[in-house]
Design a protein around this motif. Sequence first.
Motif, PDB file in Angstrom:
ATOM      1  N   VAL A 193       0.839  -1.196   0.000  1.00 13.63           N
ATOM      2  CA  VAL A 193       0.000   0.000   0.000  1.00 13.63           C
ATOM      3  C   VAL A 193       0.874   1.246   0.000  1.00 13.63           C
ATOM      4  CG1 VAL A 193      -1.794   1.274   1.232  1.00 13.63           C
ATOM      5  CG2 VAL A 193      -1.779  -1.234   1.298  1.00 13.63           C
ATOM      6  N   GLY A 226       0.481   5.572  -0.087  1.00 19.88           N
ATOM      7  CA  GLY A 226      -0.430   6.703   0.020  1.00 19.88           C
ATOM      8  C   GLY A 226       0.279   8.002  -0.303  1.00 19.88           C
ATOM      9  N   HIS A 254      -4.302  10.078  -3.519  1.00 20.76           N
ATOM     10  CA  HIS A 254      -4.283   8.756  -4.137  1.00 20.76           C
ATOM     11  C   HIS A 254      -3.692   7.725  -3.196  1.00 20.76           C
ATOM     12  CE1 HIS A 254      -5.304   9.940  -8.333  1.00 20.76           C
ATOM     13  NE2 HIS A 254      -5.567   8.657  -8.451  1.00 20.76           N
ATOM     14  N   ILE A 255      -4.331   6.558  -3.164  1.00 18.32           N
ATOM     15  CA  ILE A 255      -3.773   5.380  -2.493  1.00 18.32           C
ATOM     16  C   ILE A 255      -3.751   4.265  -3.524  1.00 18.32           C
ATOM     17  CG2 ILE A 255      -4.054   3.692  -0.646  1.00 18.32           C
ATOM     18  CD1 ILE A 255      -5.685   5.790   0.872  1.00 18.32           C
ATOM     19  N   THR A 265      -9.343   9.290  -2.847  1.00 21.91           N
ATOM     20  CA  THR A 265      -9.971   9.452  -1.538  1.00 21.91           C
ATOM     21  C   THR A 265     -10.982  10.594  -1.503  1.00 21.91           C
ATOM     22  OG1 THR A 265      -8.263  10.954  -0.737  1.00 21.91           O
ATOM     23  CG2 THR A 265      -7.869   8.605  -0.487  1.00 21.91           C
ATOM     24  N   ILE A 279      -3.024  12.443   3.259  1.00 20.57           N
ATOM     25  CA  ILE A 279      -3.282  11.169   3.921  1.00 20.57           C
ATOM     26  C   ILE A 279      -2.235  11.014   5.017  1.00 20.57           C
ATOM     27  CG2 ILE A 279      -3.242   8.656   3.643  1.00 20.57           C
ATOM     28  CD1 ILE A 279      -4.156   9.180   0.724  1.00 20.57           C
ATOM     29  N   THR A 313      -2.621   4.916   6.715  1.00 14.58           N
ATOM     30  CA  THR A 313      -3.514   3.880   6.203  1.00 14.58           C
ATOM     31  C   THR A 313      -3.279   2.612   7.006  1.00 14.58           C
ATOM     32  OG1 THR A 313      -1.956   2.997   4.565  1.00 14.58           O
ATOM     33  CG2 THR A 313      -3.375   4.816   3.855  1.00 14.58           C
ATOM     34  N   TYR A 344      -8.239   4.793   5.768  1.00 14.39           N
ATOM     35  CA  TYR A 344      -7.285   5.883   5.578  1.00 14.39           C
ATOM     36  C   TYR A 344      -7.731   7.082   6.401  1.00 14.39           C
ATOM     37  CZ  TYR A 344     -10.560   7.565   1.919  1.00 14.39           C
ATOM     38  OH  TYR A 344     -11.664   7.993   1.205  1.00 14.39           O
ATOM     39  N   SER A 399      -6.957  11.295   7.723  1.00 23.61           N
ATOM     40  CA  SER A 399      -6.493  12.612   7.333  1.00 23.61           C
ATOM     41  C   SER A 399      -6.618  13.527   8.539  1.00 23.61           C
ATOM     42  CB  SER A 399      -7.313  13.121   6.141  1.00 23.61           C
ATOM     43  OG  SER A 399      -6.856  14.391   5.717  1.00 23.61           O
TER      44      SER A 399
END
Length: 479
Positions: A128, A130, A135-136, A153, A160, A163, A174, A176
């Motif tokens: 993963v 981020g 975008h992830i 997202t 981000i 995650t 995720y 923020s």
Amino acid sequence: MSYRTRFGKDNSACDSGNAVEGSGSSSSKGPNEVSNDFDHEIAQLTKHRSRPHQLLSQDMPGKSRLLVSTMKMLVGRESNHSGRGRFSSADGCHVLSRYLPINGPWGVDESKSPAYVSQFSNDGLFFVAGFQGGHIRIYNVDKGWKVQKDILTKSLRWTITDTSLSPDQRYLVYASMTPIVNIVNVGSSMTESLANVTEIHEGLDFSVDGDEDEFGIFSVRFSTDGRELVAASSDASIYVYDLQANKVNLRIPAHASDVNTVCFADETGHLIYSGSDDNLCKVWDRRCLITKGQAAGVLMGHLEGVTFLDSRGDGRYFISNGKDQTTKLWDIRRMSSRAMYSPRLRDHDWDYRWMEYPAHAKTLKHPNDQSLATYRGHGVLRTLIRCYFSPAYSTGQKYIYTGSSDHCVYIYDLVTGAQVARLNHHEGPVRDCSWHPLYPMLVSSSWDGTIARWEFPGDDQVPTLVRPRARRRRGYYNY
């Protein structure tokens, strides 16, 4: 020209300038020697998990102090010297831990925005990444790093921050700089996941009823059973979210400042570790919170805020990164019932987000330092730099590794404190990095927007470099 020369790797394991404080390690000592000043138990536990069987490692007195060759171990295994007819997990760790992921780098991906998160799944099948731009991306490692899920997202404020992939790898959360943590079904058949357009990203509200204060979440983690989330927030609190009940079931006013990092100590979920800008690490026992309402213990030693911590998984040891430019190793049995006075040892107006650490402060020590060891050499500036134990399966957690504000990844020997590798490629701070749980592979993510892969020995191809783009300086945030 060798890869090592081309990419500026420093693989010296005898750099006396980066030894553990108090360990007494020096280049004159053998690789398996530990000073009496270093905690005896953690040293023995580490050696027990990464040391070859005695009958595979020596044929005369004194030989066990020398490095044991893989060929000799293979011969001993085939001759059944140990009586088992196979390698133990410690034998395997001894072999694999000698082959560090230092070749490369190979480019995995790049973005126009800084990369903040890089994490392998527990089985290493997925990775993963981020990015600040919202975008992830989830990559299938076994299928040539093909993008398994491309997530755009929602409800993103600034970046981000974290995650976390669920233990069954079906869901991703995720966070923020808002009280909302979003959850995505990554097991669905759709490759592109545009929030609430192609797929629903359910928002989990961490704010407590009646709490009108706005806050952000710096760190979020699934419990081992996948039923709960634990989160660290900018309102100095820790939150535990019950996914089955779909609500916050515990809020702990934990620290005197931002809580930057939090995690479960082990598989039981009873113990929680937290680290804050109040310079403290704390241990929370959920079984006692109802009656006591306070931390089980406090660990002092950092002179500045704690940016990240990682549990060894045994409910006893963990490491932390601090803005005092150190990584520290802790044993929770040394914790105090309360924090004692900690003098201010730097200029009041120092800000780690854009200023260098004061030169005079680099040699200062906390008068009540309770840590087992301190590791120096990397930089913890600009952002919440992360550190980890190396994998148990392949290294016996023999190393710790960390990103760095000087654009590198550092790997240290846990027991001796020696810097055993320095991976140099990026052109921006390396906020996060992740070591594959099974193979000698490490992936780093940087503010230059690139995701880079390091391996041993790597494939037969010449490393494909992703050249970072020059970027303008951004606003200063503690993320």
